[in-house]
Scaffold this active site. Structure first.
Site, PDB file in Angstrom:
ATOM      1  N   ASP A  80       0.395  -7.063  16.924  1.00 56.26           N
ATOM      2  CA  ASP A  80       0.830  -5.783  17.481  1.00 56.26           C
ATOM      3  C   ASP A  80       0.414  -5.688  19.142  1.00 56.26           C
ATOM      4  O   ASP A  80       0.840  -6.093  19.682  1.00 56.26           O
ATOM      5  CB  ASP A  80      -1.305  -5.131  17.466  1.00 56.26           C
ATOM      6  CG  ASP A  80      -1.046  -3.564  16.899  1.00 56.26           C
ATOM      7  OD1 ASP A  80      -1.248  -3.041  16.018  1.00 56.26           O
ATOM      8  OD2 ASP A  80      -0.677  -3.665  18.349  1.00 56.26           O
ATOM      9  N   PHE A 113      -2.363   3.183  -0.787  1.00 52.43           N
ATOM     10  CA  PHE A 113      -3.032   4.381  -1.130  1.00 52.43           C
ATOM     11  C   PHE A 113      -4.745   3.958  -0.385  1.00 52.43           C
ATOM     12  O   PHE A 113      -5.134   4.788  -0.688  1.00 52.43           O
ATOM     13  CB  PHE A 113      -3.182   4.517  -2.276  1.00 52.43           C
ATOM     14  CG  PHE A 113      -1.620   4.388  -2.964  1.00 52.43           C
ATOM     15  CD1 PHE A 113      -1.229   3.747  -3.933  1.00 52.43           C
ATOM     16  CD2 PHE A 113      -1.119   6.188  -3.080  1.00 52.43           C
ATOM     17  CE1 PHE A 113      -0.069   3.454  -4.165  1.00 52.43           C
ATOM     18  CE2 PHE A 113       0.239   6.059  -3.566  1.00 52.43           C
ATOM     19  CZ  PHE A 113       0.770   4.854  -4.274  1.00 52.43           C
ATOM     20  N   ARG A 155      -7.981   5.713   1.370  1.00 49.82           N
ATOM     21  CA  ARG A 155      -8.229   6.688   2.257  1.00 49.82           C
ATOM     22  C   ARG A 155      -9.474   6.242   3.219  1.00 49.82           C
ATOM     23  O   ARG A 155     -10.474   4.928   2.878  1.00 49.82           O
ATOM     24  CB  ARG A 155      -9.141   6.769   1.719  1.00 49.82           C
ATOM     25  CG  ARG A 155      -8.880   7.522   0.184  1.00 49.82           C
ATOM     26  CD  ARG A 155     -10.140   8.270  -1.181  1.00 49.82           C
ATOM     27  NE  ARG A 155     -10.853   6.711  -1.832  1.00 49.82           N
ATOM     28  CZ  ARG A 155     -10.927   6.988  -2.350  1.00 49.82           C
ATOM     29  NH1 ARG A 155     -12.332   7.529  -2.897  1.00 49.82           N
ATOM     30  NH2 ARG A 155     -11.637   5.521  -2.881  1.00 49.82           N
ATOM     31  N   ASN A 166       0.180  11.784  -2.213  1.00 51.55           N
ATOM     32  CA  ASN A 166      -0.183  13.004  -1.266  1.00 51.55           C
ATOM     33  C   ASN A 166      -0.403  14.300  -0.720  1.00 51.55           C
ATOM     34  O   ASN A 166      -1.444  14.648  -0.764  1.00 51.55           O
ATOM     35  CB  ASN A 166      -0.186  11.959   0.259  1.00 51.55           C
ATOM     36  CG  ASN A 166      -0.986  11.148   0.411  1.00 51.55           C
ATOM     37  OD1 ASN A 166      -1.898  10.562  -0.117  1.00 51.55           O
ATOM     38  ND2 ASN A 166      -0.780  10.465   1.619  1.00 51.55           N
ATOM     39  N   PHE A 181     -11.412  15.512  -5.590  1.00 55.66           N
ATOM     40  CA  PHE A 181     -10.458  16.713  -5.043  1.00 55.66           C
ATOM     41  C   PHE A 181     -10.318  17.799  -5.007  1.00 55.66           C
ATOM     42  O   PHE A 181      -9.335  18.508  -5.172  1.00 55.66           O
ATOM     43  CB  PHE A 181      -8.973  15.611  -4.677  1.00 55.66           C
ATOM     44  CG  PHE A 181      -8.535  14.538  -3.698  1.00 55.66           C
ATOM     45  CD1 PHE A 181      -9.501  13.241  -4.348  1.00 55.66           C
ATOM     46  CD2 PHE A 181      -8.294  14.655  -2.567  1.00 55.66           C
ATOM     47  CE1 PHE A 181      -9.581  11.829  -3.626  1.00 55.66           C
ATOM     48  CE2 PHE A 181      -8.724  13.827  -1.892  1.00 55.66           C
ATOM     49  CZ  PHE A 181      -8.344  12.438  -2.237  1.00 55.66           C
ATOM     50  N   LEU A 182     -11.051  18.238  -6.107  1.00 52.28           N
ATOM     51  CA  LEU A 182     -11.939  19.294  -6.225  1.00 52.28           C
ATOM     52  C   LEU A 182     -12.784  20.159  -5.322  1.00 52.28           C
ATOM     53  O   LEU A 182     -13.440  21.585  -5.795  1.00 52.28           O
ATOM     54  CB  LEU A 182     -11.649  19.999  -7.528  1.00 52.28           C
ATOM     55  CG  LEU A 182     -10.994  19.901  -8.399  1.00 52.28           C
ATOM     56  CD1 LEU A 182     -10.958  19.738 -10.100  1.00 52.28           C
ATOM     57  CD2 LEU A 182      -9.815  20.981  -7.953  1.00 52.28           C
ATOM     58  N   CYS A 216      -2.987  11.499   7.551  1.00 52.90           N
ATOM     59  CA  CYS A 216      -2.061  11.658   6.101  1.00 52.90           C
ATOM     60  C   CYS A 216      -1.693  12.626   5.935  1.00 52.90           C
ATOM     61  O   CYS A 216      -0.722  13.298   5.512  1.00 52.90           O
ATOM     62  CB  CYS A 216      -2.747  10.850   5.353  1.00 52.90           C
ATOM     63  SG  CYS A 216      -2.429   9.112   6.510  1.00 52.90           S
TER      64      CYS A 216
HETATM   65  C1  UDX Z   1      -6.241  10.063   2.018  1.00 52.44           C
HETATM   66  C2  UDX Z   1      -5.414   9.838   0.535  1.00 52.44           C
HETATM   67  O1  UDX Z   1      -6.756   9.886   0.140  1.00 52.44           O
HETATM   68  C3  UDX Z   1      -5.242   8.265   0.811  1.00 52.44           C
HETATM   69  O2  UDX Z   1      -5.312   8.448  -0.784  1.00 52.44           O
HETATM   70  C4  UDX Z   1      -3.834   8.115   1.329  1.00 52.44           C
HETATM   71  O3  UDX Z   1      -3.636   6.639   1.476  1.00 52.44           O
HETATM   72  C5  UDX Z   1      -4.457   8.624   2.589  1.00 52.44           C
HETATM   73  O4  UDX Z   1      -4.347   9.784   2.791  1.00 52.44           O
HETATM   74  P1  UDX Z   1      -7.724  10.017   3.773  1.00 52.44           P
HETATM   75  O5  UDX Z   1      -7.111  10.787   4.500  1.00 52.44           O
HETATM   76  O6  UDX Z   1      -7.963   8.766   4.733  1.00 52.44           O
HETATM   77  O7  UDX Z   1      -7.027   9.408   2.936  1.00 52.44           O
HETATM   78  O8  UDX Z   1      -9.004  10.622   3.363  1.00 52.44           O
HETATM   79  P2  UDX Z   1      -8.977  11.621   1.545  1.00 52.44           P
HETATM   80  O9  UDX Z   1     -10.750  11.033   1.904  1.00 52.44           O
HETATM   81  O10 UDX Z   1      -8.250  11.821   1.167  1.00 52.44           O
HETATM   82  O11 UDX Z   1     -10.001  13.075   2.431  1.00 52.44           O
HETATM   83  C6  UDX Z   1      -8.700  13.732   3.873  1.00 52.44           C
HETATM   84  C7  UDX Z   1      -9.444  15.679   3.332  1.00 52.44           C
HETATM   85  O12 UDX Z   1      -9.181  16.076   2.565  1.00 52.44           O
HETATM   86  C8  UDX Z   1     -10.436  15.036   4.715  1.00 52.44           C
HETATM   87  O13 UDX Z   1     -10.016  16.020   5.587  1.00 52.44           O
HETATM   88  C9  UDX Z   1     -11.405  15.371   3.694  1.00 52.44           C
HETATM   89  O14 UDX Z   1     -12.071  16.056   3.914  1.00 52.44           O
HETATM   90  C10 UDX Z   1     -10.880  16.052   2.568  1.00 52.44           C
HETATM   91  N1  UDX Z   1     -10.765  16.555   1.105  1.00 52.44           N
HETATM   92  C11 UDX Z   1     -11.045  15.584   0.525  1.00 52.44           C
HETATM   93  C12 UDX Z   1     -11.254  18.231   1.058  1.00 52.44           C
HETATM   94  O15 UDX Z   1     -11.278  18.885   1.297  1.00 52.44           O
HETATM   95  N2  UDX Z   1     -11.921  18.318  -0.660  1.00 52.44           N
HETATM   96  C13 UDX Z   1     -11.839  16.618  -0.943  1.00 52.44           C
HETATM   97  O16 UDX Z   1     -11.885  17.156  -2.681  1.00 52.44           O
HETATM   98  C14 UDX Z   1     -11.385  16.135  -0.945  1.00 52.44           C
END
Ligand code: UDX
Length: 442
Positions: free
Chosen positions: A30, A150, A152, A206, A247-248, A258
């Site tokens: 890094d 992918f 999270r 995404n 994701f609902l 991301c």
């Molecule tokens: C996301 C993707 O899920 C992952 O596959 C990709 O590699 C990177 O981006 P991340 O951003 O780390 O991951 O978190 P994630 O769990 O996806 O949540 C993203 C945002 O969406 C958060 O602020 C979370 O609170 C929000 N969210 C998630 C919602 O508001 N509703 C949901 O149903 C799911």
């Protein structure tokens, strides 16, 4: 196999420690020598569950090493992963300077038969450009692969070890076979395709997930007007496998490093090709408005934010991380302060908040002391079991706004009835207490 990892953020470090605990020898690099020093001591510089445990195991087994010489990583690896950051520029385009800096080093030190793997999220066509640049300089490398991640945040180790699929964008069949061998222990489908399609899969994935969130938040807004309950709608449509329940979860909107970055970058990519992506545009617009919609409802309830004290519960963009990038708490606290509110906050992990007027407290009760409302912004598990009686006692008025629909609506009926709370959430009917504040249980 000897694996090199260049860029030790949450993707690179997770990749490094997971491969190092899966029978491979890993060497990591890094730019930050401070980060390397911390890692060599077995301390994770990022707050990501299980990373430190895997790091320490790999150090103990001597299957991971760190070097401040990028030439070492490049010269000693069979497969070299690039996991450096590609942050958004102001015009929404991804900043690829870190990627190209690495490519110029690979130009110098690349080895015969080596595979370069671009895992950073890069605009469609970038991996082809990198291959072209290296081929123009007679690089001896076998292939330049695109292998999107992918992961999270907060579940990165789990997601790495339990992927739904592995995407490999390649040009040389030999290189594809080597990558299949590397990932064979994961026993999940390998989606092998050209590089551009592999890059597009990441952005399409995404932006689709972000669209699902904005879709349910759009429906939640209508539920608030009509008196429906968005939980039931999410369950009702999510039971259809063509839609899927994940994701609902309606709430204050998505944040993180991301979804906001990748949706904007995809728009920029499309615009560069004179294409429009109306669904992605709408996804972004709905998400940008979501925090303000919730604040408008709270401001109507309080009639004004001036001189009111608001207690924020949760600052990070989601549970399981200390990451504040694009966290709704940033926009919400700025709006509250601009409207004359006093803002206190508690987050179990975030130690410092960039908006210094926000007073960070060490527990929820201190944040809620004499507050006119609590605003829950991060779905930390500990917020599912708050000391309701004590909170009702310290609050100026027992008003709870749940920006993540973290609390079960049915269960909150009892809390409302017992302690006199008014419970506002996203897309679900507000719960009012029949208890007069003066008669509240202390
Ligand atoms: C996301 C993707 O899920 C992952 O596959 C990709 O590699 C990177 O981006 P991340 O951003 O780390 O991951 O978190 P994630 O769990 O996806 O949540 C993203 C945002 O969406 C958060 O602020 C979370 O609170 C929000 N969210 C998630 C919602 O508001 N509703 C949901 O149903 C799911």
């Amino acid at each position: 196999m000897k694996i090199g990892i260049i860029g030790l953020g949450y993707v690179g470090l997770t990749t490094a420690v997971c491969f190092a605990n899966s029978g491979h020898e890993v060497i990591g690099y890094d730019l930050s020598s401070e980060k390397l020093h911390t890692l060599k001591k077995g301390v994770s510089p990022i707050w990501e569950p299980h990373v430190e445990e895997y790091l320490q195991a790999a150090l103990k087994q001597k299957t991971i090493h760190f070097t401040k010489e990028i030439s070492n990583v490049i010269q000693q690896s069979h497969i070299l992963f690039v996991t450096v950051g590609t942050p958004s520029q102001t015009n929404g385009q991804a900043d690829l300077s870190q990627v190209w800096n690495v490519v110029s080093q690979v130009q110098k030190y690349g080895q015969p038969g080596q595979i370069l793997v671009i895992k950073s999220t890069v605009p469609i066509g970038t991996t082809e450009h990198i291959a072209q640049r290296l081929n123009d300089h007679d690089s001896p490398m076998l292939d330049i692969i695109h292998n999107p991640e992918f992961l999270r945040q907060g579940q990165a180790v789990h997601d790495f070890l339990h992927p739904d699929r592995i995407v490999i964008g390649y040009s040389q069949p030999q290189a594809l076979e080597k990558m299949k061998h590397l990932y064979q222990s994961f026993s999940v489908p390998i989606i092998a395709c050209d590089r551009k399609s592999a890059e597009m899969i990441k952005y399409a994935s995404n932006s689709f997930l972000a669209m699902k969130i904005s879709y349910i938040n759009m429906i939640a807004g209508l539920c608030e007007q009509l008196g429906a309950n968005v939980d039931a709608i999410a369950d009702g449509i999510g039971a259809d496998p063509r839609i899927g329940r994940s994701f609902l979860q309606a709430g204050v909107g998505y944040g993180g490093s991301c979804f906001p970055k990748d949706t904007q970058a995809l728009l920029a990519i499309a615009q560069a090709s004179k294409q429009t992506l109306p669904l992605v545009e709408a996804t972004i617009q709905i998400n940008q408005a979501q925090p303000l919609r919730l604040l408008q409802r709270l401001e109507q309830r309080l009639s004004s934010f001036k001189d009111k004290k608001i207690a924020l519960l949760g600052l990070s963009f989601k549970a399981g991380t200390d990451d504040l990038r694009e966290a709704p708490s940033l926009k919400i606290s700025q709006e509250l302060l601009q409207h004359g509110a006093i803002v206190h906050a508690y987050d179990p992990v975030v130690q410092s908040f960039p908006i210094r007027e926000v007073i960070c407290q060490t527990n929820p009760l201190l944040a809620a002391q004499d507050a006119d409302a609590i605003l829950l912004l991060t779905d930390w598990d500990e917020f599912r079991h708050l000391p309701w009686g004590e909170l009702a006692h310290v609050l100026k008025q027992p008003l709870l706004v749940d920006g993540r629909n973290l609390l079960q609506w049915e269960q909150m009926k009892e809390v409302v009835a017992t302690y006199g709370f008014e419970y506002i959430s996203v897309g679900r009917p507000t719960l009012f207490s029949s208890i007069h504040p003066a008669d509240r249980i202390e």
